[in-house]
Design a protein around this motif. Structure first.
Motif, short mmCIF file in Angstrom:
data_model
loop_
_atom_site.label_atom_id
_atom_site.label_comp_id
_atom_site.label_asym_id
_atom_site.label_seq_id
_atom_site.Cartn_x
_atom_site.Cartn_y
_atom_site.Cartn_z
N ASN A 207 4.51 12.52 -0.06
CA ASN A 207 3.45 11.85 -0.83
C ASN A 207 3.19 10.43 -0.34
OD1 ASN A 207 5.17 13.69 -2.97
ND2 ASN A 207 2.95 13.85 -3.28
N LYS A 208 3.51 10.15 0.91
CA LYS A 208 3.37 8.80 1.44
C LYS A 208 1.96 8.25 1.27
CE LYS A 208 4.04 6.04 5.64
NZ LYS A 208 4.52 6.05 7.06
N SER A 209 0.95 9.05 1.56
CA SER A 209 -0.44 8.59 1.46
C SER A 209 -0.80 8.25 0.01
CB SER A 209 -1.37 9.67 1.99
OG SER A 209 -2.72 9.28 1.84
N ASP A 210 -0.39 9.10 -0.93
CA ASP A 210 -0.67 8.85 -2.35
C ASP A 210 0.00 7.57 -2.82
OD1 ASP A 210 -2.15 11.21 -2.62
OD2 ASP A 210 -0.36 12.39 -3.07
N ILE A 211 1.23 7.36 -2.37
CA ILE A 211 1.99 6.16 -2.78
C ILE A 211 1.32 4.91 -2.22
CG2 ILE A 211 4.20 4.96 -2.53
CD1 ILE A 211 5.51 7.78 -2.47
N ASN A 212 0.94 4.93 -0.95
CA ASN A 212 0.27 3.77 -0.35
C ASN A 212 -1.02 3.43 -1.08
OD1 ASN A 212 2.05 3.03 1.74
ND2 ASN A 212 1.28 4.65 3.07
N THR A 213 -1.79 4.46 -1.42
CA THR A 213 -3.06 4.25 -2.13
C THR A 213 -2.82 3.68 -3.53
OG1 THR A 213 -4.12 6.07 -0.93
CG2 THR A 213 -5.15 5.37 -2.99
N PHE A 214 -1.83 4.21 -4.21
CA PHE A 214 -1.53 3.75 -5.58
C PHE A 214 -1.10 2.29 -5.58
CE2 PHE A 214 1.09 3.15 -9.34
CZ PHE A 214 0.30 3.73 -10.33
N TYR A 215 -0.25 1.92 -4.65
CA TYR A 215 0.18 0.52 -4.56
C TYR A 215 -0.99 -0.40 -4.23
CZ TYR A 215 5.27 0.74 -5.11
OH TYR A 215 6.53 0.85 -5.63
N ARG A 216 -1.87 0.04 -3.35
CA ARG A 216 -3.00 -0.79 -2.94
C ARG A 216 -3.97 -1.03 -4.10
NH1 ARG A 216 -4.73 2.25 0.67
NH2 ARG A 216 -6.61 3.09 -0.32
N LYS A 217 -4.16 -0.03 -4.95
CA LYS A 217 -5.14 -0.12 -6.04
C LYS A 217 -4.58 -0.73 -7.32
CE LYS A 217 -8.09 3.77 -4.64
NZ LYS A 217 -8.63 5.08 -5.06
N ASN A 218 -3.27 -0.90 -7.39
CA ASN A 218 -2.66 -1.32 -8.66
C ASN A 218 -1.75 -2.54 -8.51
OD1 ASN A 218 -3.34 0.98 -10.78
ND2 ASN A 218 -2.87 2.00 -8.83
N LYS A 219 -2.16 -3.47 -7.66
CA LYS A 219 -1.33 -4.66 -7.42
C LYS A 219 -1.16 -5.51 -8.67
CE LYS A 219 -2.41 -5.01 -2.49
NZ LYS A 219 -3.02 -5.85 -1.42
N TYR A 220 -2.22 -5.64 -9.46
CA TYR A 220 -2.13 -6.47 -10.68
C TYR A 220 -1.13 -5.86 -11.66
CZ TYR A 220 -3.43 -8.92 -14.94
OH TYR A 220 -3.38 -9.67 -16.10
N LYS A 221 -1.21 -4.57 -11.87
CA LYS A 221 -0.29 -3.91 -12.82
C LYS A 221 1.13 -3.94 -12.31
CE LYS A 221 -1.76 -0.58 -15.30
NZ LYS A 221 -2.32 0.71 -15.76
N GLU A 222 1.31 -3.79 -11.01
CA GLU A 222 2.66 -3.86 -10.45
C GLU A 222 3.33 -5.20 -10.77
OE1 GLU A 222 4.95 -3.61 -6.10
OE2 GLU A 222 2.76 -3.83 -6.20
N LYS A 223 2.55 -6.27 -10.72
CA LYS A 223 3.08 -7.60 -10.97
C LYS A 223 3.25 -7.89 -12.46
CE LYS A 223 2.15 -12.51 -10.12
NZ LYS A 223 1.25 -13.50 -9.49
N ASN A 224 2.29 -7.47 -13.30
CA ASN A 224 2.25 -7.89 -14.69
C ASN A 224 2.81 -6.87 -15.67
OD1 ASN A 224 0.59 -10.58 -14.74
ND2 ASN A 224 -0.47 -9.23 -13.31
N ASN A 225 2.88 -5.62 -15.29
CA ASN A 225 3.47 -4.58 -16.15
C ASN A 225 4.19 -3.56 -15.28
OD1 ASN A 225 4.17 -2.80 -18.15
ND2 ASN A 225 2.13 -2.67 -19.06
N PRO A 226 5.30 -3.97 -14.66
CA PRO A 226 5.96 -3.09 -13.69
C PRO A 226 6.49 -1.79 -14.27
CG PRO A 226 7.30 -5.03 -14.16
CD PRO A 226 5.98 -5.29 -14.78
N VAL A 227 6.88 -1.80 -15.55
CA VAL A 227 7.39 -0.55 -16.15
C VAL A 227 6.27 0.48 -16.22
CG1 VAL A 227 8.38 0.51 -18.21
CG2 VAL A 227 9.20 -1.73 -17.46
N MET A 228 5.11 0.09 -16.74
CA MET A 228 3.99 1.03 -16.82
C MET A 228 3.53 1.43 -15.43
SD MET A 228 2.16 2.90 -18.64
CE MET A 228 2.76 2.29 -20.21
N PHE A 229 3.58 0.51 -14.49
CA PHE A 229 3.24 0.82 -13.10
C PHE A 229 4.10 1.97 -12.58
CE2 PHE A 229 4.11 0.27 -8.58
CZ PHE A 229 2.84 0.18 -8.03
N LYS A 230 5.42 1.90 -12.82
CA LYS A 230 6.33 2.94 -12.34
C LYS A 230 6.08 4.27 -13.05
CE LYS A 230 8.77 0.10 -9.71
NZ LYS A 230 8.70 0.12 -8.25
N ILE A 231 5.81 4.19 -14.36
CA ILE A 231 5.54 5.42 -15.12
C ILE A 231 4.30 6.12 -14.58
CG2 ILE A 231 4.84 6.30 -17.38
CD1 ILE A 231 6.62 4.13 -18.64
#
Length: 242
Positions: A207-231
């Motif tokens: 799922n490398k491509s899906d993971i790269n896309t998800f990280y690229r589109k959700n940088k704000y959530k990764e920083k400000n709500n990392p738990v929900m980002f992981k879920i």
């Protein structure tokens, strides 16, 4: 309390349309309350911990070693006994669970024996003692983790931490605390580190491509709500693996 408990048991046993799981949880909770009312609080195992001494000096009340500074009502499973409506505070610097007995000043705080705490719930979160879980590599970990099941496939574990540093402020030595989180997931009964994109790709290579896309589109959530980002990432990976 006794009358209420008898009525609950009666309705659960004789009304077939009532959900059995819901009934059992309701019975367990009311038995716990009934037991607590019969036995004096001071004689319950939960309230026989060591006294907590707050030794830290900080420049403001917003700096502290806890997940939340105030006591918050929650529940604890301690020595195989379920207790609810317990005043809880979680010391994430020392990884200790603190309680405040009812009708006592907040200064009167007890530290529970960690080895006897199976789990606890507060702040709408469930925390487990990893020693009670039979993961294949659980002996490599210790302490309390937030436990978040992702449907039937994955389990997300969150380790809350605070690091302590002594600093000089107004010519006095005080304590600073720095907050952090570490993430893990359980796949095939084994705990894996899950902090970074690299960790995710290492586990889910297909799922490398899906993971790269998800990280690229959700940088704000990764920083400000990392738990929900992981879920949300795990829900995406689960749906794409079908």
């Amino acid at each position: 309390m006794k009358t209420i408990l008898i009525l609950i048991i009666f309705f659960c046993n004789y009304l077939p349309f009532i959900n059995n799981g819901y009934c059992q949880n309701l019975i367990n909770q009311n038995i716990g309350n009934y037991y607590d009312n019969i036995v004096s609080e001071s004689s319950l195992p939960l309230y026989n911990g060591k006294f907590y001494n707050d030794i830290y000096k900080t420049k403001s009340d917003t700096i502290h070693p806890f997940l939340k500074k105030d006591f918050i009502s929650g529940s604890v499973t301690y020595e195989n006994q379920f207790y609810q409506n317990v005043n809880i505070k979680f010391d994430i610097y020392k990884d200790n669970l603190l309680i405040n007995p009812k009708n006592k000043s907040n200064v009167f705080t007890l530290i529970l024996d960690k080895s006897k705490v199976e789990n606890f719930n507060f702040l709408n979160k469930t925390f487990i003692n990893i020693d009670y879980k039979k993961y294949s590599n659980s002996k490599s970990f210790s302490g309390f983790f937030e436990y978040i099941p992702i449907q039937n496939n994955f389990e997300l574990l969150v380790k809350y931490n605070k690091e302590n540093e002594k600093v000089i402020f107004n010519e006095k030595l005080i304590d600073e605390f720095y907050y952090s989180q570490n993430f893990y997931i359980v796949v095939d009964n084994k705990i894996h580190k899950f902090n970074s994109k690299k960790d995710a790709i290492e586990i889910f290579k297909k799922n490398k491509s899906d993971i790269n896309t998800f990280y690229r589109k959700n940088k704000y959530k990764e920083k400000n709500n990392p738990v929900m980002f992981k879920i949300e990432l795990l829900n995406l990976l689960k749906s794409n693996s079908k």
